[in-house]
Design a protein around this motif. Structure first.
Motif, PDB file in Angstrom:
ATOM      1  N   ALA A 190      -6.592   3.805   2.439  1.00 30.81           N
ATOM      2  CA  ALA A 190      -6.403   5.256   2.552  1.00 30.81           C
ATOM      3  C   ALA A 190      -5.727   5.814   1.303  1.00 30.81           C
ATOM      4  CB  ALA A 190      -5.570   5.568   3.797  1.00 30.81           C
ATOM      5  N   LEU A 191      -4.695   5.111   0.808  1.00 27.05           N
ATOM      6  CA  LEU A 191      -4.024   5.548  -0.414  1.00 27.05           C
ATOM      7  C   LEU A 191      -4.972   5.498  -1.605  1.00 27.05           C
ATOM      8  CD1 LEU A 191      -0.590   3.721   0.034  1.00 27.05           C
ATOM      9  CD2 LEU A 191      -1.020   6.170   0.253  1.00 27.05           C
ATOM     10  N   HIS A 220      -3.506 -11.350 -11.311  1.00 26.42           N
ATOM     11  CA  HIS A 220      -2.239 -10.900 -10.742  1.00 26.42           C
ATOM     12  C   HIS A 220      -2.351 -11.015  -9.225  1.00 26.42           C
ATOM     13  CE1 HIS A 220       0.224  -7.380  -9.122  1.00 26.42           C
ATOM     14  NE2 HIS A 220       1.130  -8.128  -9.704  1.00 26.42           N
ATOM     15  N   GLN A 221      -1.299 -11.510  -8.592  1.00 27.51           N
ATOM     16  CA  GLN A 221      -1.295 -11.644  -7.131  1.00 27.51           C
ATOM     17  C   GLN A 221      -0.262 -10.677  -6.564  1.00 27.51           C
ATOM     18  OE1 GLN A 221      -3.116 -12.404  -4.875  1.00 27.51           O
ATOM     19  NE2 GLN A 221      -2.595 -14.227  -3.698  1.00 27.51           N
ATOM     20  N   PRO A 222      -0.692  -9.510  -6.034  1.00 28.94           N
ATOM     21  CA  PRO A 222       0.259  -8.487  -5.585  1.00 28.94           C
ATOM     22  C   PRO A 222       1.119  -8.914  -4.405  1.00 28.94           C
ATOM     23  CG  PRO A 222      -1.983  -7.921  -4.948  1.00 28.94           C
ATOM     24  CD  PRO A 222      -2.090  -9.090  -5.870  1.00 28.94           C
ATOM     25  N   SER A 223       0.711  -9.970  -3.697  1.00 23.75           N
ATOM     26  CA  SER A 223       1.482 -10.421  -2.537  1.00 23.75           C
ATOM     27  C   SER A 223       2.504 -11.502  -2.881  1.00 23.75           C
ATOM     28  CB  SER A 223       0.528 -10.946  -1.458  1.00 23.75           C
ATOM     29  OG  SER A 223      -0.320 -11.961  -1.984  1.00 23.75           O
ATOM     30  N   SER A 224       2.548 -11.940  -4.146  1.00 24.92           N
ATOM     31  CA  SER A 224       3.559 -12.908  -4.594  1.00 24.92           C
ATOM     32  C   SER A 224       4.697 -12.124  -5.220  1.00 24.92           C
ATOM     33  CB  SER A 224       2.951 -13.885  -5.602  1.00 24.92           C
ATOM     34  OG  SER A 224       3.916 -14.822  -6.044  1.00 24.92           O
ATOM     35  N   PHE A 264       4.092   2.994  -1.777  1.00 23.29           N
ATOM     36  CA  PHE A 264       3.903   2.856  -0.337  1.00 23.29           C
ATOM     37  C   PHE A 264       3.082   1.626   0.049  1.00 23.29           C
ATOM     38  CE2 PHE A 264       4.432   7.409  -1.255  1.00 23.29           C
ATOM     39  CZ  PHE A 264       5.563   7.659  -0.484  1.00 23.29           C
ATOM     40  N   THR A 265       2.704   0.794  -0.917  1.00 27.09           N
ATOM     41  CA  THR A 265       1.924  -0.405  -0.597  1.00 27.09           C
ATOM     42  C   THR A 265       2.808  -1.623  -0.359  1.00 27.09           C
ATOM     43  OG1 THR A 265       1.658  -1.029  -2.938  1.00 27.09           O
ATOM     44  CG2 THR A 265      -0.009   0.436  -1.984  1.00 27.09           C
ATOM     45  N   ILE A 266       4.111  -1.487  -0.583  1.00 25.85           N
ATOM     46  CA  ILE A 266       5.052  -2.590  -0.364  1.00 25.85           C
ATOM     47  C   ILE A 266       6.141  -2.151   0.616  1.00 25.85           C
ATOM     48  CG2 ILE A 266       6.805  -4.072  -1.406  1.00 25.85           C
ATOM     49  CD1 ILE A 266       4.010  -4.898  -2.119  1.00 25.85           C
ATOM     50  N   VAL A 267       6.395  -2.961   1.608  1.00 28.78           N
ATOM     51  CA  VAL A 267       7.489  -2.718   2.561  1.00 28.78           C
ATOM     52  C   VAL A 267       8.611  -3.692   2.232  1.00 28.78           C
ATOM     53  CG1 VAL A 267       8.188  -2.763   4.974  1.00 28.78           C
ATOM     54  CG2 VAL A 267       5.907  -1.933   4.350  1.00 28.78           C
ATOM     55  N   ARG A 268       9.786  -3.163   1.945  1.00 31.16           N
ATOM     56  CA  ARG A 268      10.950  -3.973   1.597  1.00 31.16           C
ATOM     57  C   ARG A 268      11.965  -3.974   2.724  1.00 31.16           C
ATOM     58  NH1 ARG A 268      12.638  -2.763  -4.590  1.00 31.16           N
ATOM     59  NH2 ARG A 268      14.561  -3.622  -3.731  1.00 31.16           N
ATOM     60  N   ARG A 273      13.521  -9.385   1.428  1.00 34.96           N
ATOM     61  CA  ARG A 273      12.171  -9.756   1.829  1.00 34.96           C
ATOM     62  C   ARG A 273      11.245  -8.565   1.569  1.00 34.96           C
ATOM     63  NH1 ARG A 273      13.602 -14.661   1.519  1.00 34.96           N
ATOM     64  NH2 ARG A 273      14.689 -15.600   3.276  1.00 34.96           N
ATOM     65  N   ALA A 274       9.973  -8.863   1.385  1.00 35.18           N
ATOM     66  CA  ALA A 274       9.001  -7.795   1.156  1.00 35.18           C
ATOM     67  C   ALA A 274       7.629  -8.277   1.596  1.00 35.18           C
ATOM     68  CB  ALA A 274       8.978  -7.395  -0.311  1.00 35.18           C
ATOM     69  N   ARG A 275       6.755  -7.334   1.867  1.00 39.01           N
ATOM     70  CA  ARG A 275       5.384  -7.686   2.238  1.00 39.01           C
ATOM     71  C   ARG A 275       4.459  -6.535   1.868  1.00 39.01           C
ATOM     72  NH1 ARG A 275       3.926  -4.789   6.724  1.00 39.01           N
ATOM     73  NH2 ARG A 275       5.633  -3.934   8.006  1.00 39.01           N
ATOM     74  N   CYS A 276       3.182  -6.860   1.680  1.00 35.50           N
ATOM     75  CA  CYS A 276       2.178  -5.832   1.434  1.00 35.50           C
ATOM     76  C   CYS A 276       1.845  -5.127   2.751  1.00 35.50           C
ATOM     77  CB  CYS A 276       0.913  -6.453   0.856  1.00 35.50           C
ATOM     78  SG  CYS A 276       1.127  -7.223  -0.762  1.00 35.50           S
ATOM     79  N   VAL A 277       1.553  -3.847   2.688  1.00 38.15           N
ATOM     80  CA  VAL A 277       1.192  -3.101   3.890  1.00 38.15           C
ATOM     81  C   VAL A 277      -0.220  -3.485   4.306  1.00 38.15           C
ATOM     82  CG1 VAL A 277       2.682  -1.194   3.256  1.00 38.15           C
ATOM     83  CG2 VAL A 277       0.270  -1.139   2.602  1.00 38.15           C
ATOM     84  N   ARG A 278      -0.634  -3.025   5.472  1.00 40.58           N
ATOM     85  CA  ARG A 278      -1.946  -3.359   6.007  1.00 40.58           C
ATOM     86  C   ARG A 278      -3.065  -2.852   5.078  1.00 40.58           C
ATOM     87  NH1 ARG A 278       0.794  -1.510  10.458  1.00 40.58           N
ATOM     88  NH2 ARG A 278      -0.271   0.505  10.317  1.00 40.58           N
TER      89      ARG A 278
END
Length: 468
Positions: free
Chosen positions: A23-24, A305-309, A404-408, A12-17
């Protein structure tokens, strides 16, 4: 050549807040423009010459990296509640072409399709004549097929599984899509596993009627297998979350990875009989299918492009497999460049983006020759090389902040940080290995006869790794 570190459970993975991403982005943009400003000041004060350490060239290279800051403006595209209701009514077909795939990988792939939070309507699996390379006997996927069809029926998903003579991925796709009346087609590689929300997120951009295709966000599944797979994860970033993200901001993504992509279905149906018969220099061209479908979408509207897919994919674990894959991709991209230069508007983003890519490639070889030919610059070769190394490492780190923009679910913060530290190695890898390979690919792009699919399983999961 086995991916010993792929988890049993689906990843599973998700985009960070958004605040973290902002900030990045601030760090990246500040560093990037500070670098450009320093060299601009040097150029203005001293002019072009031996005293400036190729100041003008640095500024040109800075301009050619226009996509680095622009990429950070990308955000996941969202639909309003009313638009989301309309998207829920779309008929979605997922097509999975299969050829000599490892059974455990394939089972995980199909399981991920059926476990989507936004249920798909149809799944079309086409076995493109998988056969044992030694005996020529058909590969038996009967157990996987039966379990998949049973699970699909229980989930209320229409599913089919066909076997066809081996003719290539495009024929496998069009075998079922040409007559499918769905609203959206999803192309998914059989060695890839979708995140649970991949379809829901991938459909969101279609709330805008101008959007014709959506690229999924590709991450490495077997990243822990060895150094090469970890390096590949870094090497993906400049394209998947660099150039492609910048193109998405401009709504002109040029290549949707075949790993996971979404299309308005009529784009594919309308090209039946043409798409699968593309030729180059009179020879059949079955590879580079993803950029061809994206090209059709570019002709009719916006591509994003959809970074959350998110989709996890297996990558090569051996050098021979890796460089062979890269060579095929580079040759295919070279061919597609010719299409873009011929058919895309001369004043458009795609045309000039292609031109700038070749300018960047040319400078990569012209700058060292300029230094060697100029007596004053030749005496500063060591200083210039060190500056180039520092700048390359800095840009590599700025791009790699995307880690650091994706949490796995299968990765800790510490692991991500260690991977981030390797960013300069990826820069050197591209410079010393991939850049010369790209030049060779350009010069040999006519060898389309060698672009056939694999004749055996390239990357496999260990026994017991398939999900239940």
């Amino acid at each position: 050549m086995r991916a010993e570190h792929v988890p049993e459970e689906l990843p599973r993975a998700r985009c960070v807040r958004p605040g973290v991403v902002a900030a990045l982005a601030a760090v990246c943009l500040s560093g990037f423009f500070a670098w450009g400003a320093v060299h601009l000041v040097v150029l203005v004060r001293h002019g072009f010459g031996a005293d400036t350490g190729l100041g003008l060239v640095w500024i040109v290279c800075f301009a050619l990296l226009w996509w680095v800051p622009l990429a950070w403006l990308e955000r996941p595209l969202r639909a309003t509640p009313e638009q989301a209701a309309d998207l829920d009514r779309l008929v979605v077909t997922v097509q999975v072409p299969v050829y000599n795939e490892d059974p455990r990988v394939l089972e995980m792939c199909l399981r991920s399709v059926l476990e989507q939070s936004r249920r798909v309507d149809r799944v079309r699996v086409v076995d493109d004549g998988s056969a044992d390379p030694g005996t020529g006997a058909p590969v038996d996927y009967a157990d996987i097929r039966d379990r998949f069809l049973e699970r699909a029926s229980a989930a209320g998903v229409e599913a089919t599984w066909d076997r066809t003579p081996n003719r290539g991925k495009r024929y496998a796709q069009m075998h079922v899509l040409a007559a499918d009346d769905a609203d959206v087609f999803v192309t998914l590689d059989s060695d890839s596993v979708m995140d649970r929300h991949a379809v829901r997120e991938g459909l969101a951009p279609f709330a805008d009627p101008r959007v014709q295709s959506v690229a999924g966000h590709v991450v490495v599944l077997n990243r822990d297998a060895n150094v090469l797979t970890r390096m590949t994860g870094l090497l993906y970033l400049p394209f998947t979350r660099g150039l492609r993200s910048a193109q998405s901001v401009l709504r002109r993504v040029t290549i949707n990875s075949g790993t996971l992509a979404f299309y308005r279905a009529h784009l594919v149906r309308d090209r039946a009989g043409v798409y699968e018969k593309e030729t180059f220099l009179g020879r059949p061209m079955q590879m580079n299918d993803d950029s061809m479908l994206t090209f059709y979408a570019l002709l009719e509207g916006d591509t994003v492009h959809q970074p959350s897919s998110l989709v996890f994919t297996l990558v090569p674990e051996r050098a021979g497999h890796y460089f062979g894959q890269q060579l095929r991709w580079m040759r295919g991209t070279t061919v597609r460049h010719l299409w873009w230069l011929r058919y895309m508007p001369v004043r458009g983003v795609v045309f000039w983006g292609t031109v700038l890519e070749y300018v960047h490639l040319f400078l990569g070889y012209a700058i060292p020759l300029m230094i060697l030919a100029h007596p004053g610059l030749r005496s500063q070769a060591g200083e210039i090389a060190l500056a180039a190394l520092v700048i390359g490492a800095a840009v590599g780190y700025l791009i790699s902040l995307r880690i650091f923009t994706i949490v796995r679910s299968d990765e800790t913060v510490f692991q991500r940080f260690l991977l981030f530290l390797l960013a300069p190695m990826a820069t050197v890898w591209r410079l010393l290995l991939l850049r010369p390979l790209y030049l060779y690919a350009m010069l040999t792009c006519g060898r389309v006869a060698q672009w056939g699919t694999r004749d055996r399983v390239e990357v496999a999961l260990p026994a017991g790794a398939a999900g239940r």
